[in-house]
Design a protein around this motif. Sequence first.
Motif, PDB file in Angstrom:
ATOM      1  N   ASN A  70       0.899  -1.349   0.154  1.00  0.00           N
ATOM      2  CA  ASN A  70       0.054  -0.035   0.057  1.00  0.00           C
ATOM      3  C   ASN A  70       0.989   1.168   0.007  1.00  0.00           C
ATOM      4  N   LEU A  71       1.971   1.183   0.782  1.00  0.00           N
ATOM      5  CA  LEU A  71       2.899   2.322   0.891  1.00  0.00           C
ATOM      6  C   LEU A  71       3.752   2.702  -0.586  1.00  0.00           C
ATOM      7  N   LYS A  72       4.057   1.506  -1.227  1.00  0.00           N
ATOM      8  CA  LYS A  72       4.656   1.633  -2.414  1.00  0.00           C
ATOM      9  C   LYS A  72       3.787   2.519  -3.427  1.00  0.00           C
ATOM     10  N   ARG A  73       2.525   1.725  -3.370  1.00  0.00           N
ATOM     11  CA  ARG A  73       1.372   2.469  -4.336  1.00  0.00           C
ATOM     12  C   ARG A  73       1.032   3.873  -4.201  1.00  0.00           C
ATOM     13  N   ALA A  74       1.348   4.083  -3.003  1.00  0.00           N
ATOM     14  CA  ALA A  74       1.084   5.544  -2.599  1.00  0.00           C
ATOM     15  C   ALA A  74       2.281   6.536  -2.583  1.00  0.00           C
ATOM     16  N   GLN A  75       3.431   5.986  -3.097  1.00  0.00           N
ATOM     17  CA  GLN A  75       4.697   6.619  -3.016  1.00  0.00           C
ATOM     18  C   GLN A  75       5.215   7.282  -1.966  1.00  0.00           C
ATOM     19  N   ALA A  76       5.243   6.394  -0.724  1.00  0.00           N
ATOM     20  CA  ALA A  76       5.316   6.884   0.411  1.00  0.00           C
ATOM     21  C   ALA A  76       6.411   6.320   1.061  1.00  0.00           C
ATOM     22  N   ALA A  81       8.210  11.652   2.352  1.00  0.00           N
ATOM     23  CA  ALA A  81       6.850  11.381   2.164  1.00  0.00           C
ATOM     24  C   ALA A  81       6.070  10.855   3.290  1.00  0.00           C
ATOM     25  N   LEU A  82       6.784   9.805   3.953  1.00  0.00           N
ATOM     26  CA  LEU A  82       6.263   9.415   5.435  1.00  0.00           C
ATOM     27  C   LEU A  82       5.931  10.498   6.230  1.00  0.00           C
ATOM     28  N   ALA A  83       7.061  11.230   6.344  1.00  0.00           N
ATOM     29  CA  ALA A  83       6.675  12.354   7.748  1.00  0.00           C
ATOM     30  C   ALA A  83       5.810  13.270   7.040  1.00  0.00           C
ATOM     31  N   ALA A  84       5.275  13.554   5.851  1.00  0.00           N
ATOM     32  CA  ALA A  84       4.488  14.750   5.515  1.00  0.00           C
ATOM     33  C   ALA A  84       3.209  14.321   5.397  1.00  0.00           C
ATOM     34  N   MET A  85       3.137  13.018   5.449  1.00  0.00           N
ATOM     35  CA  MET A  85       1.478  12.466   5.045  1.00  0.00           C
ATOM     36  C   MET A  85       0.814  12.590   6.107  1.00  0.00           C
ATOM     37  N   PRO A  86      -0.444  13.366   5.656  1.00  0.00           N
ATOM     38  CA  PRO A  86      -1.550  13.296   6.919  1.00  0.00           C
ATOM     39  C   PRO A  86      -1.629  11.776   7.625  1.00  0.00           C
ATOM     40  N   ARG A  87      -1.717  12.148   9.033  1.00  0.00           N
ATOM     41  CA  ARG A  87      -1.771  10.863   9.793  1.00  0.00           C
ATOM     42  C   ARG A  87      -2.947   9.903   9.267  1.00  0.00           C
ATOM     43  N   PRO A  88      -4.244  10.319   9.308  1.00  0.00           N
ATOM     44  CA  PRO A  88      -5.152   9.348   8.869  1.00  0.00           C
ATOM     45  C   PRO A  88      -5.009   8.602   7.718  1.00  0.00           C
ATOM     46  N   VAL A  89      -4.176   9.249   6.807  1.00  0.00           N
ATOM     47  CA  VAL A  89      -4.049   8.682   5.345  1.00  0.00           C
ATOM     48  C   VAL A  89      -3.097   7.712   5.649  1.00  0.00           C
ATOM     49  N   LEU A  90      -2.016   7.761   6.315  1.00  0.00           N
ATOM     50  CA  LEU A  90      -1.000   6.818   6.785  1.00  0.00           C
ATOM     51  C   LEU A  90      -1.522   5.547   7.542  1.00  0.00           C
ATOM     52  N   GLU A  91      -2.466   5.986   8.477  1.00  0.00           N
ATOM     53  CA  GLU A  91      -3.136   4.688   9.369  1.00  0.00           C
ATOM     54  C   GLU A  91      -3.941   3.771   8.288  1.00  0.00           C
ATOM     55  N   GLU A  92      -4.558   4.419   7.379  1.00  0.00           N
ATOM     56  CA  GLU A  92      -5.411   3.497   6.491  1.00  0.00           C
ATOM     57  C   GLU A  92      -4.221   2.577   5.586  1.00  0.00           C
ATOM     58  N   LYS A 103       1.410   2.500  15.178  1.00  0.00           N
ATOM     59  CA  LYS A 103       2.605   2.221  14.370  1.00  0.00           C
ATOM     60  C   LYS A 103       2.551   3.323  13.239  1.00  0.00           C
ATOM     61  N   ALA A 104       1.643   4.134  12.880  1.00  0.00           N
ATOM     62  CA  ALA A 104       1.518   5.304  12.307  1.00  0.00           C
ATOM     63  C   ALA A 104       2.389   6.385  12.818  1.00  0.00           C
ATOM     64  N   ALA A 105       1.941   6.496  14.401  1.00  0.00           N
ATOM     65  CA  ALA A 105       2.948   7.469  15.125  1.00  0.00           C
ATOM     66  C   ALA A 105       4.357   7.094  15.167  1.00  0.00           C
ATOM     67  N   ARG A 106       4.730   6.018  15.290  1.00  0.00           N
ATOM     68  CA  ARG A 106       6.118   5.644  15.372  1.00  0.00           C
ATOM     69  C   ARG A 106       6.789   5.819  14.096  1.00  0.00           C
ATOM     70  N   LEU A 107       6.286   5.336  12.703  1.00  0.00           N
ATOM     71  CA  LEU A 107       6.659   5.679  11.842  1.00  0.00           C
ATOM     72  C   LEU A 107       7.007   7.240  11.422  1.00  0.00           C
TER      73      LEU A 107
END
Length: 240
Positions: A70-76, A81-92, A103-107
């Motif tokens: 999922n992260l690869k498809r989102a180019q994250a 990219a991971l630091a800037a991603m909105p938390r709810p998007v990363l969680e999903e 885990k999203a908070a840790r990442l």
Amino acid sequence: MSRTREGLPPTIRIIMKNTSDNSFQRIHDLLSGHFGALAWWPADSPFEVVVGAILTQNTAWTNVERAIDNLKRAQALTPGALAAMPRPVLEELIRPSGFFRQKAARLQGFATYLMSAWQGDIACLCAGPLPEARSRLLDQQGIGPETADSILLYAAGRPSFVVDAYTRRIFTRIGMLDGTESYDDIRSLFMQALPEDPGLYNEYHAQIVQLAKTSCRKKQPLCTTCPLRSLCRQVLQAQD
């Protein structure tokens, strides 16, 4: 490598006295001959290893693979990219890995630290004396000893042996541990007994994981198929 016992806990010194470096090497040779090269850890970049090491906490690797896809498809799969991603998007995106909010908070915490302090460079973070590099990782939220050593070994190629529940299970059954040793005690034991070789540590840990999944299972172990059955105290006691 000579086995320096100074500073090691008494339990580990007793194990070292009653075993030899050859015991650890013999086990590696048996596992290597049985499984061949396993080429673990599967990742396209050092940062992907870090992400996988955090996501695999308390879940199966198949779930981690789904989250990473999922992260690869989102180019994250970059620190920025991971630091800037909105938390709810990363969680999903990482929901398949379980504990996705934690885990999203840790990442994001790790990615932000990596960008701000180390220009996003895993190699720089993990450079220098090994104890200091390991300490920097352990200072980060959600990075415990196993995750830190996985990052050092698999992402940075540093000689830091990874210990997991499989290691404890197998070597307790064999009779080389009594099951009460701490993580760092077991890590020290392996690192004293084996040459300081990241490639060896990589393969050894991968072989331990493979053995635990195929033969030395937690319940109903398949001892007749185990390449270590001739060394295993549990097997030998059952034959008496």
